[in-house]
Write a protein that holds these residues in place. Structure first.
Motif, PDB file in Angstrom:
ATOM      1  N   ARG A 162       2.125  -6.874  -3.500  1.00 56.66           N
ATOM      2  CA  ARG A 162       1.943  -7.672  -4.727  1.00 56.66           C
ATOM      3  C   ARG A 162       1.345  -9.023  -4.371  1.00 56.66           C
ATOM      4  N   PHE A 163       0.463  -9.490  -5.227  1.00 54.08           N
ATOM      5  CA  PHE A 163      -0.157 -10.807  -4.992  1.00 54.08           C
ATOM      6  C   PHE A 163       0.125 -11.700  -6.207  1.00 54.08           C
ATOM      7  N   GLY A 164       0.545 -12.907  -5.922  1.00 51.43           N
ATOM      8  CA  GLY A 164       0.948 -13.817  -7.009  1.00 51.43           C
ATOM      9  C   GLY A 164      -0.256 -14.401  -7.732  1.00 51.43           C
ATOM     10  N   GLY A 165      -0.304 -14.187  -9.049  1.00 47.98           N
ATOM     11  CA  GLY A 165      -1.381 -14.770  -9.857  1.00 47.98           C
ATOM     12  C   GLY A 165      -2.639 -13.940  -9.874  1.00 47.98           C
ATOM     13  N   ALA A 166      -2.588 -12.698  -9.400  1.00 49.40           N
ATOM     14  CA  ALA A 166      -3.797 -11.868  -9.327  1.00 49.40           C
ATOM     15  C   ALA A 166      -3.889 -10.894 -10.502  1.00 49.40           C
ATOM     16  N   GLU A 167      -3.105 -11.137 -11.531  1.00 44.23           N
ATOM     17  CA  GLU A 167      -2.997 -10.189 -12.639  1.00 44.23           C
ATOM     18  C   GLU A 167      -4.341  -9.906 -13.310  1.00 44.23           C
ATOM     19  N   ASN A 168      -5.245 -10.896 -13.312  1.00 40.88           N
ATOM     20  CA  ASN A 168      -6.506 -10.712 -14.031  1.00 40.88           C
ATOM     21  C   ASN A 168      -7.639 -10.191 -13.145  1.00 40.88           C
ATOM     22  N   LEU A 209      -6.637  -2.311  -7.016  1.00 39.26           N
ATOM     23  CA  LEU A 209      -5.864  -3.454  -7.515  1.00 39.26           C
ATOM     24  C   LEU A 209      -5.623  -3.285  -9.015  1.00 39.26           C
ATOM     25  N   LEU A 210      -4.368  -3.366  -9.377  1.00 41.20           N
ATOM     26  CA  LEU A 210      -4.041  -3.244 -10.800  1.00 41.20           C
ATOM     27  C   LEU A 210      -2.833  -4.116 -11.102  1.00 41.20           C
ATOM     28  N   ASP A 211      -2.965  -4.976 -12.080  1.00 34.24           N
ATOM     29  CA  ASP A 211      -1.855  -5.830 -12.517  1.00 34.24           C
ATOM     30  C   ASP A 211      -1.239  -6.618 -11.362  1.00 34.24           C
ATOM     31  N   GLY A 212      -2.072  -7.085 -10.462  1.00 34.80           N
ATOM     32  CA  GLY A 212      -1.576  -7.938  -9.390  1.00 34.80           C
ATOM     33  C   GLY A 212      -0.968  -7.176  -8.226  1.00 34.80           C
ATOM     34  N   ALA A 213      -0.989  -5.857  -8.296  1.00 38.95           N
ATOM     35  CA  ALA A 213      -0.437  -5.059  -7.192  1.00 38.95           C
ATOM     36  C   ALA A 213      -1.569  -4.249  -6.545  1.00 38.95           C
ATOM     37  N   ALA A 214      -1.684  -4.358  -5.223  1.00 39.54           N
ATOM     38  CA  ALA A 214      -2.736  -3.630  -4.510  1.00 39.54           C
ATOM     39  C   ALA A 214      -2.130  -2.392  -3.850  1.00 39.54           C
ATOM     40  N   HIS A 215      -2.763  -1.270  -4.088  1.00 37.62           N
ATOM     41  CA  HIS A 215      -2.343  -0.021  -3.425  1.00 37.62           C
ATOM     42  C   HIS A 215      -3.327   0.208  -2.285  1.00 37.62           C
ATOM     43  N   LEU A 216      -2.859   0.105  -1.045  1.00 38.69           N
ATOM     44  CA  LEU A 216      -3.764   0.191   0.098  1.00 38.69           C
ATOM     45  C   LEU A 216      -4.159   1.634   0.352  1.00 38.69           C
ATOM     46  N   ARG A 217      -5.500   1.852   0.514  1.00 36.30           N
ATOM     47  CA  ARG A 217      -5.946   3.193   0.909  1.00 36.30           C
ATOM     48  C   ARG A 217      -6.057   3.269   2.437  1.00 36.30           C
ATOM     49  N   ASP A 218      -6.363   2.117   3.021  1.00 43.80           N
ATOM     50  CA  ASP A 218      -6.435   2.062   4.485  1.00 43.80           C
ATOM     51  C   ASP A 218      -5.325   1.148   4.964  1.00 43.80           C
ATOM     52  N   ALA A 219      -5.000   1.315   6.219  1.00 41.63           N
ATOM     53  CA  ALA A 219      -3.995   0.450   6.827  1.00 41.63           C
ATOM     54  C   ALA A 219      -4.615  -0.912   7.059  1.00 41.63           C
ATOM     55  N   VAL A 220      -3.771  -1.968   6.997  1.00 45.83           N
ATOM     56  CA  VAL A 220      -4.222  -3.331   7.267  1.00 45.83           C
ATOM     57  C   VAL A 220      -3.480  -3.813   8.493  1.00 45.83           C
ATOM     58  N   ALA A 221      -4.226  -4.307   9.470  1.00 45.86           N
ATOM     59  CA  ALA A 221      -3.596  -4.757  10.710  1.00 45.86           C
ATOM     60  C   ALA A 221      -2.932  -6.103  10.479  1.00 45.86           C
ATOM     61  N   GLY A 222      -1.919  -6.359  11.251  1.00 49.02           N
ATOM     62  CA  GLY A 222      -1.198  -7.626  11.150  1.00 49.02           C
ATOM     63  C   GLY A 222      -1.983  -8.722  11.844  1.00 49.02           C
ATOM     64  N   PRO A 223      -1.587  -9.969  11.786  1.00 47.82           N
ATOM     65  CA  PRO A 223      -0.470 -10.407  10.955  1.00 47.82           C
ATOM     66  C   PRO A 223      -0.892 -10.522   9.481  1.00 47.82           C
ATOM     67  N   LEU A 224       0.118 -10.428   8.612  1.00 47.36           N
ATOM     68  CA  LEU A 224      -0.156 -10.566   7.182  1.00 47.36           C
ATOM     69  C   LEU A 224       0.079 -12.009   6.708  1.00 47.36           C
ATOM     70  N   LEU A 225       0.742 -12.798   7.547  1.00 49.67           N
ATOM     71  CA  LEU A 225       1.083 -14.165   7.134  1.00 49.67           C
ATOM     72  C   LEU A 225       1.340 -15.004   8.381  1.00 49.67           C
ATOM     73  N   GLU A 226       1.030 -16.288   8.289  1.00 52.05           N
ATOM     74  CA  GLU A 226       1.279 -17.181   9.419  1.00 52.05           C
ATOM     75  C   GLU A 226       2.022 -18.397   8.899  1.00 52.05           C
ATOM     76  N   TRP A 227       3.220 -18.582   9.417  1.00 52.38           N
ATOM     77  CA  TRP A 227       4.051 -19.695   8.920  1.00 52.38           C
ATOM     78  C   TRP A 227       3.591 -21.029   9.470  1.00 52.38           C
ATOM     79  N   GLY A 228       3.596 -22.048   8.637  1.00 52.97           N
ATOM     80  CA  GLY A 228       3.455 -23.422   9.100  1.00 52.97           C
ATOM     81  C   GLY A 228       4.834 -24.069   9.072  1.00 52.97           C
ATOM     82  N   GLY A 229       4.894 -25.398   8.928  1.00 48.14           N
ATOM     83  CA  GLY A 229       6.180 -26.073   8.934  1.00 48.14           C
ATOM     84  C   GLY A 229       6.872 -25.996   7.570  1.00 48.14           C
ATOM     85  N   ALA A 230       8.103 -26.488   7.544  1.00 40.84           N
ATOM     86  CA  ALA A 230       8.841 -26.562   6.282  1.00 40.84           C
ATOM     87  C   ALA A 230       8.570 -27.918   5.628  1.00 40.84           C
ATOM     88  N   LEU A 231       8.726 -27.968   4.289  1.00 43.92           N
ATOM     89  CA  LEU A 231       8.574 -29.242   3.589  1.00 43.92           C
ATOM     90  C   LEU A 231       9.792 -30.109   3.845  1.00 43.92           C
TER      91      LEU A 231
END
Ligand SMILES: Nc1ncnc2c1ncn2[C@@H]1O[C@H](COP(=O)(O)OP(=O)(O)OP(=O)(O)O)[C@@H](O)[C@H]1O
Ligand SMILES: [Mg+2]
Lengths: 287, 664
Positions: B85-91, B112-134
């Motif tokens: 799911r992706f935030g704000g991708a509804e349109n 992609l439908l209603d902000g949710a992506a159904h993957l047909r292929d695999a996606v390699a990592g990483p999916l996210l990289e953390w920075g610092g905290a506020l």
């Protein structure tokens, strides 16, 4: 019976009105002597100069030629001496004064004391039958009532001479009769001289000691008729034979005046030609 | 008297009073009702221009739509068939989106439908990289602090730390904020009304529940404001031109310079920054066939000077630069030197084509026909925005077939700030050319009590002051008018000598006369700013004329017979004047005094205005006109009108007492 003095003396008076280029002869060569204590009616067709003659006597206008003497003075002096009271053809009341204040107006001007003014005005209003209307304003009165106020006003300061221009024209028959009696009584009581304009032959005969018959275009005095009906006059007077004779005579005079104006030229001198015969005729009428 | 009684008997007193007022009331009602269509007729075109002008529109910025939930293991990839799911991708749709990580498109097909992506292929990592905290919460207050009320702290908050709304971002670039693994979506709405320094009630496009931000200051419901659906009522009015926003998403930037954000809901735990995340972004619309160079962005109109706009071709950011030639465009020169050796070349905004219009030798461009003198010559090395209104851009080089052209961020005008319809825009206008009568009526009490009675600026006081000036003017003007009339009627030659001048005096525009008078008065030692004298003089100056004319007419209106009667009494001229001429003139005098009262009011107002007399109504009117407070100008108009009517009525009352003989 001593002859009463002449109070109004009109000698060869003519009056010309000039409106632009047009000249109108309102009165031509009028001669008339009215003696103290007489009741003289002026009668004649409309526009024959009745009002003009009255206004000349009252010094509201000046004659084109001729001489007028009022109470032995010039009209101007007579006016200054407040010798006459004038009832105009129209009521000429002051809108901003109520009935009582309208009657008090001449008294104010002549400097009567306050208390007397009021009493006198109330008395005059009683005389003309308007007791209940002291506080009314002129526009609240009928035309006849207005004219009665105007009569009361003219009587208020008790002038020796009364000039009345169709005072009862706006009144109903009954009120008119009552007013006729009142006027006659007043005249007999006070001995005032009255010059009275009317269109009613019967009224003229009933009230007057003399009737001046006038003709129109140009305005001339045609005839002066002495009314020798006895006093006191009442309802019976109106039914007397003499009354009918006199009314017929006046009517004749008026009709003849209407028919041939040139033919009756000489008639203008009936009341005139010095203080001779005609004056005596007038003076003969005593009371 | 008998007649009066008869009149009185005709109808009961209340019926007669009513029959007098009803026509007036009907006319008033019709006039007031007419003001509504007129207000719309005048206001709607303005509302439409307001709505059509993009400068008045709310801006929106598109950004990559990150993962709605941070994966537990950020290093691991996602298998084929996974649902993200992706935030704000509804349109966004499959065809109009690109899947990216950081600034790199990911080579995986998806639906992609209603902000949710159904993957047909695999996606390699990483999916996210953390920075610092506020850091924060910065606005945390301990529950024991008696001075300020505590935030709604959870029971846990007491032991672990205190909840708050405001946090500071760490330094460096970041892509998304997560709180407890959940994406925080930014969002804030601007208030429709523009703060004028007095306004405390604001409306928002939608009903919301978040805190309100006024100029980088956080206000909480129940503390700084009271909310009711779309409307809020601030405890104290917002400063002039302040930005008034309400948090509509999970957070909003509070102070961009200080790097602080405000959360919609208080939190004791600080959010965390992701410096890169898998996200979907907007793809540019257009054929990618190796030939086509024209694309358009999904949202328009574009904000033209948008420094933050980032258009990407695969993983390369296209430069928004525009280059000017080194040489002057003098109408004869054909060869021009730019910085780059490539790009779209435009002459006065129209594209010139290589090979046809010009030839290129590195950075030197040689036209076949010299561009006209002073023509705007530009070279855009990567792309040019052809038309901001439609969001069309032209790339310098056609992208290779199958490559992805996408927008990382850009700002566009989203919708009119004033509302979604003409009527809404009309209603939210801060000033109307003609306000609705009930708006004016609603402002009256506040307007009358704006200042205490002890303050000279109080309107009631100003009204009384002007009334005083006008009455003084009327008294002097009336006296002068009557005296002149008597002189004119009494002495004809004087009338012939003076009347033309009297008429001429009224043809001098008072606007021109007042300054001269003020100078004279000032030199004579009168403090015109606080003195009643200018108003009285100018008012008298224009009030005397109708009185003179009216009284002359009145004095001459006497019936000749009345004068004859006076003559027959041998009365003196003075008696004739006082007993006949003057009383006959009284009705005329009062009519002209009524006209004079209205004229005197005009004169007094003009004099007050031009002498800057702060004590009077005239100055207040000009002040409100200059301040643009249309409603207040209308109220002042009503007050002036009421004053005028009142003064005329006063003259009428005087007439009733002094001239009771007049028929009514
Ligand atoms: N001020 C004037 N200016 C011009 N002509 C006038 C004036 N006054 C009167 N006349 C004329 O003089 C003539 C006589 O008028 P006057 O008023 O004396 O008539 P009258 O006998 O009183 O008539 P009535 O019985 O209708 O009152 C009329 O033809 C009239 O037109
Ligand atoms: Mg007459």
């Amino acid at each position: 019976m001593p002859e009463a003095p002449v109070i109004i003396d009109v000698q060869d008076v003519s009056k010309l009105f000039r409106v632009g280029k047009v000249e109108a002869v309102a009165l031509q060569d009028a001669n008339l002597q009215i003696h103290d204590g007489q009741f003289v009616s002026l009668i004649g067709p409309s526009g024959c100069g009745k009002t003009t003659l009255m206004r000349l006597v009252a010094d509201l206008i000046e004659p084109t030629s001729g001489r007028i003497t009022v109470a032995g003075k010039s009209p101007k002096e007579a006016r200054a001496a407040r010798e006459y009271g004038y009832v105009f053809q129209a009521p000429a009341l002051y809108d901003w004064r109520n009935v009582l204040a309208n009657v008090m107006l001449p008294l104010e001007i002549m400097g009567w004391p306050k208390g007397e003014r009021r009493a006198r005005a109330e008395e005059m209003l009683r005389l003309v039958g308007l007791e209940g209307f002291h506080r009314s304003y002129p526009w609240q009165l009928s035309g006849g009532m207005q004219q009665r106020v105007s009569i009361a006003r003219a009587l208020a300061f008790d002038p020796k001479l009364l000039l009345m221009d169709e005072p009862f024209g706006a009144l109903d028959e009954i009120t008119r009769e009552v007013m006729n009696f009142e006027l006659l009584r007043l005249w007999r009581q006070t001995g005032k001289t009255v010059v009275f304009v009317t269109h009613s032959i019967a009224e003229a005969v009933f009230l007057s000691s003399h009737i001046v018959v006038m003709t129109a275009r140009p305005g001339r005095i045609r005839e002066i008729i002495e009314v020798d009906l006895p006093y006191p006059r009442d309802h019976e007077t109106r039914e007397s034979e003499r009354f009918f004779e006199l009314t017929t005579r006046v009517r004749e005079a008026l009709r003849l005046g209407k028919e041939g104006e040139g033919a009756v030229g000489g008639a203008a001198s009936v009341g005139g030609k010095g203080a001779g015969g005609p004056a005596k005729t007038l003076a003969k009428v005593g009371y | 008297m008998a007649r009066e009684a008869a009149d009185g008997a005709r109808a009961p007193a209340w019926r007669r009073a009513l029959s007098g007022w009803v026509p007036l009331a009907v006319v008033l009602a019709v006039l007031v009702a007419l003001m509504y269509p007129v207000a719309l007729l005048l206001g709607l075109p303005l509302a439409r221009t307001r709505m059509d002008n993009v400068a008045n529109w709310v801006r929106a910025t598109t950004t990559p739509k990150p993962l709605s939930a941070a994966p537990a293991d950020v290093g691991a990839g996602a298998p084929a068939g996974a649902q993200l799911r992706f935030g704000g991708a509804e349109n966004l749709t499959t065809a109009r989106s690109v899947l990216v990580y950081g600034d790199r498109p990911v080579d995986a097909t998806y639906d992609l439908l209603d902000g949710a992506a159904h993957l047909r292929d695999a996606v390699a990592g990483p999916l996210l990289e953390w920075g610092g905290a506020l850091t924060g919460p910065l606005d945390a207050r301990s529950p024991g602090d008696a001075d300020t009320p505590a935030d709604v702290a959870t029971g846990a908050g007491v032991s672990e730390g205190v909840a708050g709304h405001v946090f500071a971002l760490p330094a460096g670039r970041w892509e998304a904020l997560y709180l407890g693994g959940r994406l925080l979506v930014p969002g804030a709405d601007d208030a429709i009304e523009r703060p004028d320094g007095v306004l405390a009630t604001f409306t928002f496009p939608e009903a919301e529940t978040g805190p309100v931000l006024v100029n980088g200051q956080l206000l909480l419901e129940g503390e700084g404001f009271e909310g009711d659906g779309r409307r809020i009522e601030l405890r104290s009015p917002a400063p002039f031109n302040a930005s008034v926003r309400r948090v509509s998403g999970d957070y909003a930037v509070l102070d961009a310079a200080a790097g602080t954000i405000a959360l919609a809901e208080a939190s004791a735990e600080a959010p965390r920054v992701a410096t890169a995340t898998l996200a979907v972004v907007e793809r540019l619309v257009g054929e990618v066939d190796g030939v086509n160079r024209v694309f358009h962005l999904q949202h328009a109109p574009l904000v033209e000077s948008d420094a933050g706009r980032r258009i990407m071709l695969e993983d390369v950011e296209l430069s928004p630069a525009a280059e000017r030639p080194a040489e002057r465009v003098d109408g004869e020169r054909k060869a021009f030197t730019f910085t780059s050796d490539r790009g779209v070349v435009t002459v006065n905004g129209a594209e010139a084509l290589e090979g046809r219009d010009f030839g290129r030798a590195g950075p030197v461009v040689t036209f076949t026909v010299a561009p006209p003198r002073n023509a705007a010559l530009r070279q855009y090395p990567d792309y040019v925005v052809n038309d901001p209104a439609t969001g069309v851009i032209t790339l310098a080089k056609p992208p290779a077939a199958g490559s992805r052209v996408w927008a990382a961020t850009y700002t566009y005008y989203d919708h009119p700030a004033c509302g979604s319809s003409e009527i809404e825009c009309f209603l939210s206008m801060p000033q109307h050319p003609m306000p609705f009568p009930h708006w004016i009526a609603k402002r009256i009490p506040a307007f009358l009590t704006n200042y205490p009675l002890s303050d000279a600026r109080n309107v009631v006081r100003a009204t009384l002051y002007t009334a005083g000036g006008t009455l003084t003017a009327l008294a002097f003007g009336g006296l002068l008018g009557v005296l002149l009339a008597i002189v004119f009627v009494g002495i004809r030659p004087l009338e012939r000598a003076l009347l033309p001048w009297v008429i001429a005096s009224q043809t001098v525009p008072i606007i021109a006369l007042v300054p001269v008078l003020l100078l004279l008065l000032g030199n004579a030692g009168v403090t015109v700013q606080t003195s009643l004298v200018p108003a009285a003089l100018i008012g008298a100056y224009i009030a005397f004329f109708p009185v003179t004319v009216g009284t002359v007419t009145g004095l001459r209106s006497v019936d000749p017979l009345s004068l004859d009667l006076m003559k027959s009494y041998a009365s003196s001229p003075l008696q004739v004047f006082w007993k006949v001429r003057f009383p006959a003139a009284v009705p005329y005098l009062f009519v002209s005094l009524k006209l004079g009262a209205a004229a005197a009011l005009v004169g007094a107002l003009v004099a007050e205005t031009e002498s800057n007399n702060r004590l009077g109504l005239g100055y207040a009117i000009v002040g409100q006109v200059q301040a643009g407070n249309v409603s207040d100008v209308w109220i002042l108009l009503l007050i002036s009108a009421a004053l005028g009517i009142g003064l005329v009525a006063l003259v009428g009352l005087l007439q009733r007492f002094t001239a009771p003989w007049e028929r009514r």
